[in-house]
Design a protein around this motif. Structure first.
Motif, PDB file in Angstrom:
ATOM      1  N   PRO A  11       0.924  -1.203  -0.009  1.00  0.00           N
ATOM      2  CA  PRO A  11       0.184  -0.076  -0.028  1.00  0.00           C
ATOM      3  C   PRO A  11       0.951   1.289   0.098  1.00  0.00           C
ATOM      4  O   PRO A  11       1.892   1.289   0.676  1.00  0.00           O
ATOM      5  CB  PRO A  11      -0.716  -0.313   1.376  1.00  0.00           C
ATOM      6  N   SER A  12       0.312   2.356  -0.399  1.00  0.00           N
ATOM      7  CA  SER A  12       1.049   3.702  -0.820  1.00  0.00           C
ATOM      8  C   SER A  12      -0.037   4.679  -0.843  1.00  0.00           C
ATOM      9  O   SER A  12      -1.017   4.631  -1.130  1.00  0.00           O
ATOM     10  CB  SER A  12       1.643   3.854  -1.846  1.00  0.00           C
ATOM     11  N   ALA A  13       0.337   5.551   0.426  1.00  0.00           N
ATOM     12  CA  ALA A  13      -0.681   6.818   0.526  1.00  0.00           C
ATOM     13  C   ALA A  13      -0.900   7.532  -0.922  1.00  0.00           C
ATOM     14  O   ALA A  13      -0.022   7.717  -1.718  1.00  0.00           O
ATOM     15  CB  ALA A  13      -0.075   7.887   1.303  1.00  0.00           C
ATOM     16  N   SER A  14      -2.253   7.598  -1.166  1.00  0.00           N
ATOM     17  CA  SER A  14      -2.669   8.004  -2.403  1.00  0.00           C
ATOM     18  C   SER A  14      -2.496   7.476  -3.592  1.00  0.00           C
ATOM     19  O   SER A  14      -2.353   7.727  -4.784  1.00  0.00           O
ATOM     20  CB  SER A  14      -2.712   9.705  -2.616  1.00  0.00           C
ATOM     21  N   ASN A  15      -1.747   6.068  -3.720  1.00  0.00           N
ATOM     22  CA  ASN A  15      -1.090   5.249  -4.664  1.00  0.00           C
ATOM     23  C   ASN A  15      -0.062   6.056  -5.175  1.00  0.00           C
ATOM     24  O   ASN A  15       0.184   5.896  -6.297  1.00  0.00           O
ATOM     25  CB  ASN A  15      -2.383   4.835  -5.638  1.00  0.00           C
ATOM     26  N   ARG A  16       0.781   6.787  -4.491  1.00  0.00           N
ATOM     27  CA  ARG A  16       1.842   7.643  -5.024  1.00  0.00           C
ATOM     28  C   ARG A  16       3.017   6.680  -5.426  1.00  0.00           C
ATOM     29  O   ARG A  16       3.810   6.991  -6.347  1.00  0.00           O
ATOM     30  CB  ARG A  16       2.376   8.740  -4.163  1.00  0.00           C
ATOM     31  N   GLN A  17       3.429   5.923  -4.586  1.00  0.00           N
ATOM     32  CA  GLN A  17       4.462   4.803  -4.868  1.00  0.00           C
ATOM     33  C   GLN A  17       5.718   5.564  -5.312  1.00  0.00           C
ATOM     34  O   GLN A  17       6.444   5.286  -6.185  1.00  0.00           O
ATOM     35  CB  GLN A  17       3.918   3.927  -6.137  1.00  0.00           C
ATOM     36  N   HIS A  18       6.185   6.305  -4.252  1.00  0.00           N
ATOM     37  CA  HIS A  18       7.260   7.128  -4.231  1.00  0.00           C
ATOM     38  C   HIS A  18       8.548   6.265  -4.554  1.00  0.00           C
ATOM     39  O   HIS A  18       9.617   6.866  -4.609  1.00  0.00           O
ATOM     40  CB  HIS A  18       7.350   8.166  -3.452  1.00  0.00           C
ATOM     41  N   TRP A  19       8.538   5.048  -4.148  1.00  0.00           N
ATOM     42  CA  TRP A  19       9.507   4.290  -3.839  1.00  0.00           C
ATOM     43  C   TRP A  19      10.240   3.819  -5.241  1.00  0.00           C
ATOM     44  O   TRP A  19       9.512   3.643  -6.122  1.00  0.00           O
ATOM     45  CB  TRP A  19       9.373   2.984  -2.960  1.00  0.00           C
ATOM     46  N   ASP A  20      11.460   3.253  -5.288  1.00  0.00           N
ATOM     47  CA  ASP A  20      12.083   2.517  -6.263  1.00  0.00           C
ATOM     48  C   ASP A  20      12.918   1.655  -5.473  1.00  0.00           C
ATOM     49  O   ASP A  20      13.343   1.758  -4.340  1.00  0.00           O
ATOM     50  CB  ASP A  20      13.314   3.515  -7.084  1.00  0.00           C
ATOM     51  N   PHE A  21      13.395   0.438  -6.071  1.00  0.00           N
ATOM     52  CA  PHE A  21      14.082  -0.610  -5.367  1.00  0.00           C
ATOM     53  C   PHE A  21      15.140  -1.129  -6.243  1.00  0.00           C
ATOM     54  O   PHE A  21      15.124  -1.138  -7.751  1.00  0.00           O
ATOM     55  CB  PHE A  21      13.257  -1.999  -5.202  1.00  0.00           C
ATOM     56  N   VAL A  22      16.402  -1.177  -5.694  1.00  0.00           N
ATOM     57  CA  VAL A  22      17.671  -1.569  -6.303  1.00  0.00           C
ATOM     58  C   VAL A  22      18.086  -2.794  -5.950  1.00  0.00           C
ATOM     59  O   VAL A  22      18.460  -3.089  -4.632  1.00  0.00           O
ATOM     60  CB  VAL A  22      18.864  -0.605  -6.362  1.00  0.00           C
ATOM     61  N   ILE A  23      18.000  -3.894  -6.610  1.00  0.00           N
ATOM     62  CA  ILE A  23      18.601  -5.268  -6.330  1.00  0.00           C
ATOM     63  C   ILE A  23      20.138  -5.358  -6.593  1.00  0.00           C
ATOM     64  O   ILE A  23      20.590  -5.025  -7.587  1.00  0.00           O
ATOM     65  CB  ILE A  23      17.704  -6.627  -6.808  1.00  0.00           C
ATOM     66  N   VAL A  24      20.713  -5.742  -5.459  1.00  0.00           N
ATOM     67  CA  VAL A  24      22.373  -5.579  -5.586  1.00  0.00           C
ATOM     68  C   VAL A  24      22.628  -7.183  -5.309  1.00  0.00           C
ATOM     69  O   VAL A  24      22.443  -7.802  -4.316  1.00  0.00           O
ATOM     70  CB  VAL A  24      23.020  -4.775  -4.736  1.00  0.00           C
ATOM     71  N   THR A  25      23.527  -7.777  -6.113  1.00  0.00           N
ATOM     72  CA  THR A  25      24.081  -8.997  -6.028  1.00  0.00           C
ATOM     73  C   THR A  25      25.468  -9.172  -6.107  1.00  0.00           C
ATOM     74  O   THR A  25      26.291 -10.034  -5.900  1.00  0.00           O
ATOM     75  CB  THR A  25      23.538 -10.226  -6.890  1.00  0.00           C
ATOM     76  N   ASP A  26      26.201  -8.105  -6.588  1.00  0.00           N
ATOM     77  CA  ASP A  26      27.743  -7.982  -6.841  1.00  0.00           C
ATOM     78  C   ASP A  26      28.280  -7.688  -5.540  1.00  0.00           C
ATOM     79  O   ASP A  26      27.953  -6.999  -4.700  1.00  0.00           O
ATOM     80  CB  ASP A  26      27.995  -6.817  -7.844  1.00  0.00           C
TER      81      ASP A  26
END
Length: 171
Positions: free
Chosen positions: A37-52
């Motif tokens: 869930p995100s307030a007002s469906n803003r979805q301000h996030w980004d996700f960075v997957i790191v495996t190096d």
């Protein structure tokens, strides 16, 4: 694992086996954050997957409590735009908390342990991950298979007594 069992089994894991986490599992648990869930469906996030391995080692230096990131097979950085006001900052932090827990719960469901960390050295974290200075690297989650014992429901968690925490109708 059933949802209730995953909730009861989730714990902070900061020691991992050397087994890599398959990319499809990393995508799956990150999708859980994306679906949070995100307030007002803003979805301000980004996700960075790191495996190096090199990046993980570097990321472990951005906060005194991030040492486990160096030994994790993977990490997920949770990134958010720099807030223009206090209200946006508070709401974004709440949304990141929901995304974090969704990721942690999805990971537990798959037998993966997670351990969270704050980020203190923003310039370093941004440089390691290629994040623009218009954004904050808010949190890191180490991800991997627990080194000490597999996840299973915790019968007697180290928590304040339920009756002292939960109130019905009034404080």
């Amino acid at each position: 694992m059933e949802t209730w069992d995953a909730i009861r089994a989730r714990r902070n894991v900061r020691a991992y086996t050397t087994d890599p986490v398959p990319a499809e599992l990393l995508d799956r648990i990150t999708e859980a954050g994306w679906r949070a869930p995100s307030a007002s469906n803003r979805q301000h996030w980004d996700f960075v997957i790191v495996t190096d391995r090199g990046q993980l080692a570097e990321l472990s230096t951005v906060w005194r409590g991030a040492g486990h990131i160096a030994t994790a097979p993977a990490a997920i950085a949770l990134v958010v735009p720099v807030a223009s006001d206090d209200r946006t900052r508070v709401v974004d932090q709440y949304d990141l908390g929901q995304a974090t827990y969704a990721i942690m719960l999805a990971a537990a469901d798959l037998g993966l342990g997670t351990g969270h960390s704050a980020v203190g050295e923003q310039d370093t974290a941004r440089a390691i991950l290629g994040v623009p200075d218009t954004h904050l690297v808010a949190f890191l989650l180490g991800v991997g298979y627990p080194a000490d014992r597999p996840l299973r429901p915790i019968v007697n968690p180290d928590r304040r007594p339920f009756g002292e925490v939960v109130h019905h109708g009034r404080w």
